[in-house]
Design a protein around this motif. Structure first.
Motif, PDB file in Angstrom:
ATOM      1  N   ASN A  14      70.911  35.239  33.036  1.00 56.04           N
ATOM      2  CA  ASN A  14      69.680  35.352  33.832  1.00 56.04           C
ATOM      3  C   ASN A  14      69.682  34.272  34.916  1.00 56.04           C
ATOM      4  OD1 ASN A  14      69.018  32.984  32.503  1.00 56.04           O
ATOM      5  ND2 ASN A  14      67.651  33.981  31.019  1.00 56.04           N
TER       6      ASN A  14
ATOM      7  N   VAL B  25      72.553  36.656  28.472  1.00 54.78           N
ATOM      8  CA  VAL B  25      71.763  37.702  27.827  1.00 54.78           C
ATOM      9  C   VAL B  25      72.664  38.790  27.207  1.00 54.78           C
ATOM     10  CG1 VAL B  25      69.749  37.291  29.290  1.00 54.78           C
ATOM     11  CG2 VAL B  25      71.505  38.903  30.023  1.00 54.78           C
TER      12      VAL B  25
ATOM     13  N   TRP C 284      76.133  47.497  28.735  1.00 56.47           N
ATOM     14  CA  TRP C 284      74.897  46.705  28.543  1.00 56.47           C
ATOM     15  C   TRP C 284      73.730  47.589  28.915  1.00 56.47           C
ATOM     16  CZ3 TRP C 284      72.130  43.439  32.514  1.00 56.47           C
ATOM     17  CH2 TRP C 284      71.071  42.722  31.901  1.00 56.47           C
TER      18      TRP C 284
ATOM     19  N   ARG D  31      68.896  44.862  27.856  1.00 55.72           N
ATOM     20  CA  ARG D  31      68.176  44.034  26.916  1.00 55.72           C
ATOM     21  C   ARG D  31      69.060  42.885  26.463  1.00 55.72           C
ATOM     22  NH1 ARG D  31      63.616  46.676  24.962  1.00 55.72           N
ATOM     23  NH2 ARG D  31      63.491  48.891  25.512  1.00 55.72           N
ATOM     24  N   GLU D  32      68.405  41.874  25.920  1.00 57.55           N
ATOM     25  CA  GLU D  32      69.164  40.749  25.412  1.00 57.55           C
ATOM     26  C   GLU D  32      70.010  41.227  24.223  1.00 57.55           C
ATOM     27  OE1 GLU D  32      66.768  37.400  24.441  1.00 57.55           O
ATOM     28  OE2 GLU D  32      65.936  37.184  26.465  1.00 57.55           O
ATOM     29  N   ASP D  33      71.310  41.024  24.365  1.00 62.98           N
ATOM     30  CA  ASP D  33      72.287  41.438  23.337  1.00 62.98           C
ATOM     31  C   ASP D  33      72.121  42.902  22.964  1.00 62.98           C
ATOM     32  OD1 ASP D  33      73.432  38.902  23.179  1.00 62.98           O
ATOM     33  OD2 ASP D  33      71.952  38.230  21.683  1.00 62.98           O
TER      34      ASP D  33
ATOM     35  N   SER E 107      65.307  42.193  29.981  1.00 63.84           N
ATOM     36  CA  SER E 107      65.489  40.980  30.795  1.00 63.84           C
ATOM     37  C   SER E 107      64.917  41.192  32.184  1.00 63.84           C
ATOM     38  CB  SER E 107      66.979  40.624  30.895  1.00 63.84           C
ATOM     39  OG  SER E 107      67.490  40.347  29.609  1.00 63.84           O
TER      40      SER E 107
END
Length: 714
Positions: free
Chosen positions: A687, A693, A703, A706-708, A714
């Motif tokens: 970020n 992230v 991806w 979202r985070e992980d 995000s």
């Protein structure tokens, strides 16, 4: 010659098979009398003698009135035919005597189970002289049920009787008395000479005849009391073979001489036979008395116990034929039997022109002068009634000297002809056995034989003559011809250098004693039967062979243009492009080989082909060996290996935006391109403050914003 015989018939007990109470043990009997006048009276004193014969083994039944006897015996006395004047005498215990059963035939041995006892009864009675006959009667049952010549023998008995005629009373006559007890056992098919005569003290004339034995007593009335009065019935003979006058049959028929009482003839049937013998007494032509003997004869098969026999002879034959081959010494083993009855031996051999040879030992060894015919004999018990003889017929043949010759072409491998030249004077050749030394045989007189292998070969001829003599001769056949045709394998050869060839010599006959020279067209030679030779240079070559046998026979053969050797092939190839990549993996291969007729390509571990100029697409990168194996038209091979480098290349592109708003379009962020072979991949998304992230080491993972991929947006 007479023979000593031994009885082999088992003597049957006289009452075998009958109940004990019937006492079937009596085998014969007779009755006689002696008269003494009583001076001063009209009476005579008569001494009556009755002899009864029994089988010792007859079931235990003894004589009447004897201890253990069956009954108290009686003799009934009748005057005329009336029983009014009947009287009877009670018999006392008899005088018993064991009868000697030895035959009058010195060559007949009676077996130990034959046993006869005689019981003699004697009593006196004083009778007035009357004008009627007196009769003394004794009856007893039963006879042996195995008697052959009468019917129902086991149910009937015997009557022994004597008559005192009025004439005999008036002159106080005494009856004749039998001289001997008859033979108990006689032999089948042997001539009889039995003395059945009687003697008379007063010298009256005696006439002998066969007559019917008398019946008396039954198995229901064993000992009649009183004994039946006369007349008495005779036994019933088995007709038509037997009768009272023909009780034994025979060939010639057994007869009784009327004047001598001698029984002669040859009985031909085995068995037990009842015989009646009557003796009539005459004085001045008038009949005084008749006595009768009732007796059972046992006719059996007899075998000689003195039999002359020599080892090698056939039992029962009286001649031994011996044929000897050259050998004139003979050892004879005497197998004559029965040794206990043999007293002496006599061997005699007639020698032409010389005195006979004689020996008196049981076994002998004799040497005769030599080839010729000789006769001889071996006598057991010479000079005795009981003897036997074996005649000897000996032939000694002169030696056989077999000969043969043979004929063949020494240098041509053809058959050998054999010819027998054996000559005999006293016999003829009946068998020829040829052994040709190579396993071959023949029984022909003059055979022909084809050999396969050469050599100095021993040939044996064995001849056998009509007497059975055998002799053999061996001759050597020197057989070393050259082969009629030289045959070699292979018949042709095409190859590349170096070519090693085995030349197999199939020619026959040859072996390692032959001189053999091979030439191979390139200057090389060999002296083996089947050589192995290597051609190292290209060309077309002639092959030749010369064969010389050990006795100088010669043959040869040339094989022109037999071997063709071509130059070796050379493998070579090029390929374009000289390097490839995973984006451009196709390569063209071009054959540049020399003298190739076939191709085999191998592209590392990926594939292969037999095309001459193949194109190949490599499925992977790397430094890959390319192998080409070429084959010459004669089968020769050459191989070349070159390497090609197929380079690996990687491309990777990232998008500049994505919209993870769950509308189904551009929801994920992920790179694109050619990843195969990529290594040490790592992608991080941070970020604005520098925080991570999302992170992955898999270029194929996306991806989602979202985070992980699990947290807040995000």
């Amino acid at each position: 010659m007479k023979n000593l015989y031994q009885l082999t018939f088992l003597f049957a007990s006289m009452f075998f098979g009958l109940p004990f109470s019937q006492a079937a043990h009596i085998v014969g009997g007779e009755m006689t009398y002696v008269c003494e006048p009583n001076p001063g009276s009209n009476e005579n004193l008569y001494t009556i003698t009755m002899k009864v014969y029994r089988d010792c083994f007859g079931g235990g039944a003894d004589f009447d009135s004897a201890p253990g006897g069956f009954t108290v015996g009686t003799v009934s006395i009748y005057q005329g035919n009336s029983i009014i004047e009947f009287d009877k005498v009670f018999l006392d215990e008899p005088v018993e005597t064991l009868i000697n059963t030895e035959s009058s035939n010195p060559c007949l041995i009676i077996p130990p189970n034959v046993c006869i006892e005689e019981g003699v009864y004697t009593f006196q009675v004083s009778l007035p002289v009357v004008n009627e006959s007196y009769y003394f009667v004794y009856q007893r049952c039963c006879r042996n049920n195995t008697i052959s010549n009468i019917t129902n023998p086991g149910t009937i008995g015997s009557t022994y009787t004597v008559e005192l005629t009025p004439l005999a009373q008036s002159v106080c006559n005494s009856s004749p008395v039998f001289t001997n007890l008859p033979e108990t056992v006689i032999c089948v098919n042997e001539e009889l000479n039995i003395d059945a005569s009687a003697v008379d003290a007063e010298g009256d004339q005696l006439v002998y005849s066969f007559c019917s034995p008398l019946n008396g007593g039954t198995n229901m009335n064993v000992a009649p009391d009183p004994d039946s009065p006369p007349p008495h019935d005779g036994v019933q003979f088995v007709l038509p073979n037997y009768s009272a006058l023909n009780p034994l049959g025979g060939n010639p028929q057994v007869t009784l001489d009327a004047f001598t009482g001698l029984m002669t003839g040859i009985p031909t049937e085995q068995g037990q036979f009842v015989v009646g013998i009557c003796v009539e007494e005459y004085r001045n032509g008038e009949l005084l008395s008749t006595i009768q003997r009732d007796y059972q004869f046992n006719v059996a098969f007899c075998e000689p116990t003195v039999t002359a026999q020599i080892e090698g002879g056939v039992n029962g034959e009286n001649e031994l034929v011996i044929q000897s081959c050259v050998d004139s010494t003979f050892s004879f083993v005497n197998e004559s039997t029965d040794v206990q009855f043999i007293q002496s031996y006599l061997w005699t051999f007639e020698i032409p022109g010389n005195q006979p040879l004689s020996f008196d030992t049981r076994d002998i060894t004799v040497t005769l002068p030599g080839p010729g015919n000789y006769s001889g004999e071996m006598i057991v018990n010479p000079g005795f009634d009981c003897s036997d003889t074996v005649d000897l017929d000996i032939t000694i043949t002169p030696p056989i000297n077999p000969e043969f010759t043979f004929d063949y072409d020494t240098c041509v491998a053809g058959p050998v002809d054999f010819m027998d030249l054996t000559s005999l004077t006293n016999s003829t050749i009946t068998d020829w056995d040829w052994a040709f030394g190579d396993g071959g045989i023949s029984d022909e007189i003059n055979p022909t034989h084809q050999y396969e292998d050469p050599g100095v070969i021993p040939v044996t001829l064995t001849v056998t003559d009509s007497i059975g003599c055998t002799e053999a001769v061996t001759e050597e056949v020197t057989w070393f011809p050259v082969p009629p045709l030289i045959i070699v394998e292979p018949s042709t050869f095409i190859g590349c250098p170096p070519s090693e060839i085995e030349f197999i010599n199939l020619s026959t006959p040859i072996d390692d004693t032959y001189d053999i020279v091979w030439t191979f067209g390139d200057g090389g030679q060999d002296t083996s039967i089947s050589p192995i030779y290597t051609f190292n240079t290209p060309g077309i070559f002639d092959v030749g062979i010369e064969i010389t046998s050990p006795i100088g026979c010669f043959t040869s053969r040339d094989f022109p243009n037999w071997i063709e050797i071509d130059s070796l092939p050379i493998a070579d190839f090029t390929f374009t492009p000289e390097s490839a990549t995973n984006f451009e993996p196709e390569v063209q291969f071009t054959d540049q080989s020399i003298r190739a007729a076939a191709w085999e390509w191998t592209f590392g571990a990926f594939g292969s082909t037999i095309l001459q100029n193949p194109t190949y697409v490599f499925p992977d990168t790397g430094y890959i060996p390319i192998q080409l194996v070429i084959t010459h038209r004669f089968g020769c091979l050459d191989t070349l290996i070159q390497y090609i480098d197929v380079e690996p290349k990687v491309t990777y592109f990232l998008p500049n935006a994505f919209t993870p708003n769950e509308d189904g379009t551009n929801e994920f962020f992920r790179g694109g391109g050619f990843f195969r072979g990529i290594q040490n991949f790592n992608m991080k998304i941070m970020n604005r403050w520098g925080g991570v992230v999302f992170e992955t080491r898999d270029p194929m993972e996306s991806w989602n914003g979202r985070e992980d991929n699990f947290g807040r947006m995000s």
